[in-house]
Design an enzyme around this catalytic site. Sequence first.
Site, short mmCIF file in Angstrom:
data_model
loop_
_atom_site.label_atom_id
_atom_site.label_comp_id
_atom_site.label_asym_id
_atom_site.label_seq_id
_atom_site.Cartn_x
_atom_site.Cartn_y
_atom_site.Cartn_z
N GLU A 45 -11.80 2.62 6.35
CA GLU A 45 -10.66 2.87 7.23
C GLU A 45 -10.60 4.37 7.54
O GLU A 45 -9.77 5.09 7.02
CB GLU A 45 -9.35 2.40 6.58
CG GLU A 45 -8.19 2.39 7.57
CD GLU A 45 -6.87 2.00 6.93
OE1 GLU A 45 -6.12 1.24 7.56
OE2 GLU A 45 -6.59 2.46 5.80
N ASP A 73 -5.98 2.95 -1.61
CA ASP A 73 -6.65 3.72 -0.58
C ASP A 73 -6.90 5.12 -1.13
O ASP A 73 -5.96 5.88 -1.38
CB ASP A 73 -5.78 3.77 0.68
CG ASP A 73 -6.49 4.39 1.86
OD1 ASP A 73 -7.14 5.44 1.68
OD2 ASP A 73 -6.40 3.84 2.97
N GLU A 124 0.82 -1.21 0.00
CA GLU A 124 0.00 0.00 0.00
C GLU A 124 0.85 1.26 0.00
O GLU A 124 1.65 1.48 0.91
CB GLU A 124 -0.91 0.04 1.23
CG GLU A 124 -1.82 1.27 1.26
CD GLU A 124 -2.66 1.36 2.51
OE1 GLU A 124 -3.72 2.01 2.46
OE2 GLU A 124 -2.27 0.79 3.54
N GLN A 153 -9.74 0.94 -0.10
CA GLN A 153 -10.12 1.54 1.17
C GLN A 153 -10.54 2.98 0.96
O GLN A 153 -10.12 3.63 -0.01
CB GLN A 153 -8.95 1.46 2.17
CG GLN A 153 -8.64 0.04 2.62
CD GLN A 153 -7.44 -0.03 3.55
OE1 GLN A 153 -6.46 0.70 3.39
NE2 GLN A 153 -7.50 -0.93 4.51
#
Length: 263
Positions: free
Chosen positions: A240, A178, A143, A204
Amino acid sequence: MPRFAANLSMLYPQHDFLDRFAAAAADGFEAVEYLFPYDFTAAEIKQRLVDNKLTQALFNAPPGDWAKGERGIASLPGREEEFRAGIQKALEYAAVLGNDRVHVMAGLLPSEDLREKHHAVYIENLRYAAQEAAKVGVTVLIEPINTRDMPGFFLNRQDQGQAVCKEVGEANLKVQFDFYHCQIVEGDVISKLRRDFAGVGHIQIAGVPDRHEPNLGEVNYPWIFEEIDRLGYTGWIGCEYRPKGDTSEGLQWLRDWKAANPA
């Protein structure tokens, strides 16, 4: 139809960790993710999943000494044996909990002068992790994380992540997309997702810039959810974010989305 997973490391902070599973289920979540399970036995967590009819979507491999500021060890020279042991531990937990995604954090880069050395370690460690995970049907995720929240993190951009996956050359190594981190570092988030979609293994979300509920801030998530559907994403979308107030009250964004988009 997007499927949302509650990130139990951030949501429901008023509850002890093991009690957050029931809270998430009560709010209609069907899956959960979190940073680390290792303070509990896999059997303890599995029981919470079973009791609340939840799917385990994702967790992270051991990150080194989190309390002392380490944020992963995959790129750290001299920590290779610890990294490999951590991968084995993560896969043991995954075998019990049932998730087929494990996130491996890269770690912090002390100086740009050391990037080449750390990069070489990172590639070899990820190749090992992916090969071991492939034996049990697990995908390894990396990530990119923004430099504001995590200064010095080794991996910051989606294109960096995709280039690493290509260099490692293992089919079960994917990038975690994300939207919060990507918007802060790069912007133009949907173009990035479209460009790299084949190499994305998990998504996310959080509001930008404050990492609260996704309906707060500068990102138009309802439109993004529609685009995720158009692209054919079938995985979980991890929520998240840090609730601005009460987690359950703050989930009105999700209730509104479900009401407007019945299955």
